[in-house]
Design a protein around this motif. Structure first.
Motif, PDB file in Angstrom:
ATOM      1  N   THR A   1     -10.201  -6.114  -2.941  1.00  0.00           N
ATOM      2  CA  THR A   1     -10.107  -5.756  -4.360  1.00  0.00           C
ATOM      3  C   THR A   1     -11.434  -5.862  -5.101  1.00  0.00           C
ATOM      4  O   THR A   1     -11.514  -5.519  -6.270  1.00  0.00           O
ATOM      5  CB  THR A   1      -9.048  -6.635  -5.065  1.00  0.00           C
ATOM      6  OG1 THR A   1      -9.375  -8.009  -4.835  1.00  0.00           O
ATOM      7  CG2 THR A   1      -7.667  -6.351  -4.530  1.00  0.00           C
TER       8      THR A   1
ATOM      9  N   TRP B   1      -7.173  -1.090   9.463  1.00  0.00           N
ATOM     10  CA  TRP B   1      -7.162  -0.113   8.379  1.00  0.00           C
ATOM     11  C   TRP B   1      -6.520  -0.715   7.122  1.00  0.00           C
ATOM     12  O   TRP B   1      -6.979  -0.503   6.007  1.00  0.00           O
ATOM     13  CB  TRP B   1      -6.397   1.116   8.858  1.00  0.00           C
ATOM     14  CG  TRP B   1      -6.086   2.137   7.811  1.00  0.00           C
ATOM     15  CD1 TRP B   1      -6.894   3.166   7.412  1.00  0.00           C
ATOM     16  CD2 TRP B   1      -4.888   2.236   7.052  1.00  0.00           C
ATOM     17  NE1 TRP B   1      -6.269   3.903   6.449  1.00  0.00           N
ATOM     18  CE2 TRP B   1      -5.031   3.355   6.204  1.00  0.00           C
ATOM     19  CE3 TRP B   1      -3.694   1.507   6.992  1.00  0.00           C
ATOM     20  CZ2 TRP B   1      -4.035   3.755   5.311  1.00  0.00           C
ATOM     21  CZ3 TRP B   1      -2.711   1.895   6.116  1.00  0.00           C
ATOM     22  CH2 TRP B   1      -2.875   3.010   5.281  1.00  0.00           C
ATOM     23  N   ARG B   2      -5.459  -1.479   7.329  1.00  0.00           N
ATOM     24  CA  ARG B   2      -4.752  -2.084   6.211  1.00  0.00           C
ATOM     25  C   ARG B   2      -5.656  -3.017   5.404  1.00  0.00           C
ATOM     26  O   ARG B   2      -5.510  -3.142   4.197  1.00  0.00           O
ATOM     27  CB  ARG B   2      -3.514  -2.833   6.725  1.00  0.00           C
ATOM     28  CG  ARG B   2      -2.271  -2.541   5.914  1.00  0.00           C
ATOM     29  CD  ARG B   2      -1.064  -3.263   6.465  1.00  0.00           C
ATOM     30  NE  ARG B   2      -0.673  -2.771   7.765  1.00  0.00           N
ATOM     31  CZ  ARG B   2      -0.614  -3.512   8.859  1.00  0.00           C
ATOM     32  NH1 ARG B   2      -0.938  -4.795   8.844  1.00  0.00           N
ATOM     33  NH2 ARG B   2      -0.238  -2.971   9.998  1.00  0.00           N
TER      34      ARG B   2
ATOM     35  N   ARG C   1     -11.921   4.201   1.817  1.00  0.00           N
ATOM     36  CA  ARG C   1     -11.015   3.367   1.029  1.00  0.00           C
ATOM     37  C   ARG C   1     -11.736   2.166   0.432  1.00  0.00           C
ATOM     38  O   ARG C   1     -11.295   1.594  -0.558  1.00  0.00           O
ATOM     39  CB  ARG C   1      -9.830   2.903   1.896  1.00  0.00           C
ATOM     40  CG  ARG C   1      -8.724   3.971   1.980  1.00  0.00           C
ATOM     41  CD  ARG C   1      -7.834   3.783   3.190  1.00  0.00           C
ATOM     42  NE  ARG C   1      -7.200   2.473   3.261  1.00  0.00           N
ATOM     43  CZ  ARG C   1      -6.016   2.169   2.710  1.00  0.00           C
ATOM     44  NH1 ARG C   1      -5.351   3.081   2.032  1.00  0.00           N
ATOM     45  NH2 ARG C   1      -5.513   0.976   2.849  1.00  0.00           N
TER      46      ARG C   1
ATOM     47  N   SER D   1      -8.618  -2.576   4.577  1.00  0.00           N
ATOM     48  CA  SER D   1      -9.429  -1.859   3.601  1.00  0.00           C
ATOM     49  C   SER D   1      -8.656  -1.623   2.300  1.00  0.00           C
ATOM     50  O   SER D   1      -9.261  -1.441   1.248  1.00  0.00           O
ATOM     51  CB  SER D   1      -9.929  -0.533   4.186  1.00  0.00           C
ATOM     52  OG  SER D   1      -8.829   0.287   4.532  1.00  0.00           O
ATOM     53  N   GLY D   2      -7.325  -1.657   2.362  1.00  0.00           N
ATOM     54  CA  GLY D   2      -6.529  -1.512   1.151  1.00  0.00           C
ATOM     55  C   GLY D   2      -6.349  -2.835   0.412  1.00  0.00           C
ATOM     56  O   GLY D   2      -5.911  -2.857  -0.745  1.00  0.00           O
ATOM     57  N   ASP D   3      -6.669  -3.930   1.065  1.00  0.00           N
ATOM     58  CA  ASP D   3      -6.465  -5.250   0.469  1.00  0.00           C
ATOM     59  C   ASP D   3      -7.739  -5.832  -0.118  1.00  0.00           C
ATOM     60  O   ASP D   3      -7.732  -6.934  -0.661  1.00  0.00           O
ATOM     61  CB  ASP D   3      -5.911  -6.221   1.532  1.00  0.00           C
ATOM     62  CG  ASP D   3      -4.506  -5.818   1.977  1.00  0.00           C
ATOM     63  OD1 ASP D   3      -3.852  -5.051   1.245  1.00  0.00           O
ATOM     64  OD2 ASP D   3      -4.085  -6.251   3.062  1.00  0.00           O
TER      65      ASP D   3
ATOM     66  N   GLU E   1       0.609   3.781  -1.638  1.00  0.00           N
ATOM     67  CA  GLU E   1      -0.110   5.031  -1.901  1.00  0.00           C
ATOM     68  C   GLU E   1      -0.687   5.649  -0.635  1.00  0.00           C
ATOM     69  O   GLU E   1      -1.080   6.789  -0.633  1.00  0.00           O
ATOM     70  CB  GLU E   1      -1.219   4.804  -2.935  1.00  0.00           C
ATOM     71  CG  GLU E   1      -2.533   4.233  -2.420  1.00  0.00           C
ATOM     72  CD  GLU E   1      -2.445   2.762  -2.025  1.00  0.00           C
ATOM     73  OE1 GLU E   1      -3.417   2.271  -1.462  1.00  0.00           O
ATOM     74  OE2 GLU E   1      -1.395   2.093  -2.288  1.00  0.00           O
ATOM     75  N   ALA E   2      -0.755   4.848   0.441  1.00  0.00           N
ATOM     76  CA  ALA E   2      -1.422   5.390   1.623  1.00  0.00           C
ATOM     77  C   ALA E   2      -0.730   4.936   2.893  1.00  0.00           C
ATOM     78  O   ALA E   2      -0.179   3.855   2.955  1.00  0.00           O
ATOM     79  CB  ALA E   2      -2.874   4.921   1.652  1.00  0.00           C
TER      80      ALA E   2
ATOM     81  N   SER F   1       0.837  -1.192   0.000  1.00  0.00           N
ATOM     82  CA  SER F   1       0.000   0.000   0.000  1.00  0.00           C
ATOM     83  C   SER F   1       0.877   1.249   0.000  1.00  0.00           C
ATOM     84  O   SER F   1       0.821   2.054   0.907  1.00  0.00           O
ATOM     85  CB  SER F   1      -0.920  -0.011   1.213  1.00  0.00           C
ATOM     86  OG  SER F   1      -0.151  -0.102   2.389  1.00  0.00           O
TER      87      SER F   1
ATOM     88  N   TYR G   1      -1.238   5.111   7.354  1.00  0.00           N
ATOM     89  CA  TYR G   1      -2.163   5.412   8.435  1.00  0.00           C
ATOM     90  C   TYR G   1      -1.580   6.577   9.204  1.00  0.00           C
ATOM     91  O   TYR G   1      -0.578   6.443   9.893  1.00  0.00           O
ATOM     92  CB  TYR G   1      -2.323   4.185   9.333  1.00  0.00           C
ATOM     93  CG  TYR G   1      -3.282   4.386  10.477  1.00  0.00           C
ATOM     94  CD1 TYR G   1      -4.600   3.940  10.378  1.00  0.00           C
ATOM     95  CD2 TYR G   1      -2.881   5.006  11.650  1.00  0.00           C
ATOM     96  CE1 TYR G   1      -5.487   4.114  11.421  1.00  0.00           C
ATOM     97  CE2 TYR G   1      -3.759   5.192  12.696  1.00  0.00           C
ATOM     98  CZ  TYR G   1      -5.061   4.748  12.585  1.00  0.00           C
ATOM     99  OH  TYR G   1      -5.938   4.921  13.627  1.00  0.00           O
TER     100      TYR G   1
END
Length: 832
Positions: free
Chosen positions: A660, A653-654, A748, A656-658, A18-19, A16, A21
């Motif tokens: 797809t 939080w992580r 996200r 939410s980036g995974d 791009e982002a 991640s 926390y």
RNA sequence: GCCCCGGUAUCCCAACCGGUAGAGGAAGCGGUCUCAAACACCGUCCAGUGUGGGUUCGAAUCCCACCCGGGGCACCA
């Protein structure tokens, strides 16, 4: 602050790039968004079912601290939960802004108390906004605003008209440091609850609220509240109200009106060998013989020297003085001496007692000191108190007790004694309460002036509503110095007024009200906080009230909570509201300690809230406080780990980036195992929040996060719709505790704000059914085997299966089976 | 003295109606990743429920007594 753990993720997390926390960035970002959306403004007209969530409003001394942070975090779980469940929630906040600290600061700095007060309010307001609690800020007010205290005064006049507020002269608690009187509730172990100074007594004319009028109703109400209030608080109030059943008994005294005593043991009247009246009661002075008058006065001087703290020592030797007269024991006809002592209290019961030394230790101690006769009238089988000087108080056989002789039951004895007394009008059965009326007047400046005018012609006159508020005169600095009388008295222009009734010259009352009066009705003002025409809108009070959940500290267990109950009952009797109790349920939160002790400057163990927020972020601190323990337990900051909380939030939080898959994907096609975990967690979470087990709700959320992590890394993968479903659930659950993180996750995940207003999902019941359950087989109460069985297996099938099991057979070892208990599908117990 | 509440792993805490003592976290230990570390991830150790009795096929859970901790009331007749 030297470290930024929340930015550490930036250096790694290759998936991640791009982002990251970043707690403080999230806080800045979402505050603006939330303000725009006006998420938590309660709509009076909403068709949705209404809930009223309230947390005790703060006194504006300095900034918010750990204690505030804890209550607000806990309280917000419920408030936000109700929004998620589709209720219209009233969750207001304001300030309890009259009170001594501001006044003392004003004296120190030669300024007006308002300066300190309103500056602190603004500081606290900013902190509250940052802390992200779902308050409806449009309803904010302060009790020191004239727009508010106008109505505090008006309510006082209503209670006054109803006879529930009155003035009387009596010995009162006096704090020599704060230079003001105190209510009984504000005296703790003989010291001022606020400043710790040793409280003394003064004889003064003061204003009271007739709280005793509701003593029995307060008690009865507790039975209904018991399921939803902490037993600790119920118990404290019961003790405080202190109901005791007994009788009033009249003793004739030659040349005087008969003297009434209160006793819980009328059955021991035959053993009453003397009488004692409170030395400081008027009665003592009335009764004393001329020969003993000087002795009584000398004794009184002694008594007054002793402070309340001395008086509290129950092992203090008894003292007293013979009043030189006798009374007639109404059942034996004997002449018994009358004494005065400080072990009898002037303001409890009738201020006089019958002494039964054989069966009351205090009376016995007194008898021993002064050589007064002891007569046993109940034989309990224990040694004779006449010889041992140990009073017996239990059940026993009555002796020397005329008509009671031979009886062996205490409650029956009491009943019969009352019957006999009532038959020849020498006494009556009665109930006494420990609760006293609420002393509400204070000799200080920063409070609502008592809206009464004293007129030579018309006496006490309540200020009519058109003339309210009675504004405080402008005083500051040295004018406010405590001098034992109200500072308002120094404002002579202000004191001189005209009588509202006759128009003649009159004087204003110069006392102000206890600030507990302000907070006794504030929950009503919130329903119509800007209404200039009345204290509150009764219809809206009915629509929103009573408060569904009140959250606060148990230091208010008797004070504020009892006063608020009093106002509620009084206002009901005035026809202004329809409910009997203000707080349907109450959650009392524990304290935040550090290293086993209360945080304090002198111990050097204080933990600064601002520092914690800066280091770990709002969400991590809130999560720590909610997760640490059950809400009502104390939290030791040394035992908890805000860093661990932060780690968990980053982990969540992580996720939410995974994810797809796209928002709105059909979740029913998702991985079944994960969907089942999600369903279970959602179901449990509602039960847990409703039963205030917030710490367990958080644990369940952690469990779900672990399950999703596993599914992504080594299971169905991030593209599976079940992963989206579970992650969205995590965001929703987290929104109750860690709103910034939750909002960020929600975004996200491809959603529009706000996750705080999503609808709690309906769980597909089929997902809660297990495919198979583990059945335990016990032999002689010990677990000997386990079977995987279908959840709907029948008792007989299961029994057969269990008995056939190898391990079970081995454990049985050929012994005869005497009994088999089957609780399908989880347990089989075999008795041999 | 009377009345409430509590006592579970090293620590903070779970355990629906009595039914496999462990959900979660912290600390510890081991591993993967790394030049190394931190982070992250994976794994793992740890109690028989304050003590003594009782009820029960079965007790952390119910009953009795006691010990320890927290709280309320207290010369309240």
């Amino acid at each position: 602050m030297s470290e930024h753990p929340q930015t550490d993720a930036a250096t790694t997390a290759p998936e991640s790039t791009e982002a990251t926390y970043d707690a403080s960035a999230m806080e800045a970002k979402w505050r603006g968004v939330w303000d725009r959306l006006e998420l938590f403004v309660a709509d009076d007209e909403s068709p949705r079912e209404k809930k009223y969530a309230l947390t005790m409003f703060p006194y504006p001394s300095g900034d918010l601290h750990m204690g505030h942070a804890e209550v607000m975090a806990l309280h917000d779980v419920i408030a936000r939960y109700w929004w998620l469940r589709g209720y219209e929630v009233l969750n207001p906040m304001g300030w309890d802004s009259f009170g001594l600290p501001a006044e003392n600061a004003a004296i120190r700095n030669d300024e007006h108390p308002a300066t300190y007060t309103y500056a602190n309010i603004e500081t606290q307001y900013e902190s509250f906004r940052r802390y992200g609690v779902s308050f409806d800020w449009t309803r904010r007010f302060n009790t020191s605003d004239p727009e508010y205290y106008k109505w505090t005064q008006w309510l006082f006049t209503q209670l006054y008209a109803k006879g529930l507020a009155y003035r009387k002269n009596s010995p009162v608690n006096w704090c020599p440091v704060d230079q003001t009187v105190l209510a009984n509730e504000q005296v703790v172990d003989g010291a001022c609850e606020r400043c710790g100074a040793e409280v003394t007594k003064r004889e003064l004319t003061q204003w009271y609220f007739r709280t005793t009028a509701y003593a029995q109703e307060f008690l009865d109400g507790l039975d209904d509240l018991a399921p939803t209030w902490p037993s600790k608080v119920i118990n404290a109030q019961r003790n405080w109200i202190g109901r005791s059943e007994g009788a009033h008994v009249s003793f004739d005294i030659a040349g005087h009106e008969p003297v009434k005593v209160f006793t819980t043991r009328p059955d021991t009247l035959w053993g009453a060998t003397f009488m004692v009246v409170a030395a400081d009661a008027k009665l003592a002075a009335d009764l004393v013989s001329d020969e003993q008058r000087q002795a009584l006065e000398d004794y009184l001087v002694e008594v007054r020297k002793a402070s309340d703290i001395d008086r509290l020592a129950t092992d203090r030797p008894k003292s007293g003085v013979d009043l030189g007269i006798t009374a007639t024991n109404p059942v034996t006809g004997e002449q018994i001496p009358v004494w005065a002592s400080d072990y009898v209290l002037a303001d409890y019961g009738t201020g006089a007692i019958m002494a039964v030394p054989a069966h009351d230790q205090r009376d016995l101690d007194f008898a021993k000191v002064f050589g007064l006769p002891v007569r046993r009238v109940v034989d309990t089988g224990e040694e004779n108190p006449e010889e041992t000087y140990v009073a017996t108080t239990g059940n026993g056989v009555y002796v020397n007790s005329g008509p009671l002789d031979g009886l062996a039951d205490k409650s029956e004895g009491i009943r019969r004694a009352i019957e006999l007394l009532e038959a020849d009008e020498r006494g009556t059965g009665t109930v006494n309460f420990r609760l006293r009326d609420w002393l509400l007047s204070r000799q200080r400046y920063w409070g609502a002036p008592i809206p009464i005018v004293h007129c030579a012609v018309d006496g006490e006159v309540a200020v009519p509503v058109e003339q309210l508020p009675v504004l405080l005169p402008e005083l500051k600095g040295a004018d406010l110095k405590p001098k034992g009388t109200s500072p308002l008295g120094g404002a002579t222009d202000w004191v001189s007024t005209t009588c509202p009734t006759c128009g003649g010259p009159a004087q204003r009352d110069t006392d102000t009200m206890d600030t507990f009066v302000d907070s006794s009705w504030y929950f009503l003002r919130y329903v119509s906080p800007h209404d200039a025409t009345r204290a509150f809108d009764s219809e809206l009070a009915d629509a929103w009230g009573p408060i569904d959940l009140y959250v606060g500290g148990d230091e208010h267990a008797v004070l504020h909570l009892l006063y608020a109950r009093f106002f509620t009952k009084a206002l009901r009797d005035l026809g202004l509201i329809t409910w009997d109790e203000p707080f349907t349920s109450y959650l009392s939160q524990g304290k935040v300690l550090n290293q086993g002790r209360k945080m304090s400057k002198s111990l050097g163990n204080g933990v600064n809230l601002g520092d914690q927020l800066a280091e770990f972020g709002v969400d991590a601190v809130r999560l720590t406080l909610v997760f640490a323990s059950p809400p009502e337990d104390n939290i030791d900051w040394a035992d908890v780990s805000p860093a661990g909380s932060l780690r968990f939030l980053q982990r969540a939080w992580r996720l939410s980036g995974d994810v797809t898959s796209e928002p709105g994907v059909d979740v029913t096609t998702g991985d079944l195992a994960l969907r089942k975990v999600t369903a279970r967690v959602i179901t449990d979470a509602s039960t847990l929040v409703e039963s205030h087990r917030f710490n367990v709700m958080v644990a369940r959320t952690m469990e779900l996060v672990n399950a999703v992590r596993k599914a992504i890394d080594s299971g169905c993968g991030g593209a599976d719709p079940a992963v989206r479903e579970a992650t969205e659930t995590v965001a929703m659950l987290l929104s109750m505790v860690a709103p910034y993180t939750a909002e960020e996750m929600w975004e996200r995940l491809g959603h529009q704000p706000s996750v705080a207003r999503v609808t709690w999902p309906v769980v597909d019941q089929a997902l809660l059914v297990e495919d198979s359950v583990t059945c335990v087989v016990q032999v002689k109460g010990k677990v000997k085997g386990r079977l995987e069985v279908s959840p709907d297996i029948s008792d007989s099938e299961l029994e057969a299966l269990a008995l056939a099991d190898d391990a079970v057979q081995r454990a049985l070892d050929g012994q005869t089976v005497r009994k088999v208990i089957v609780r399908a599908p989880k347990l089989v117990s075999i008795v041999v």
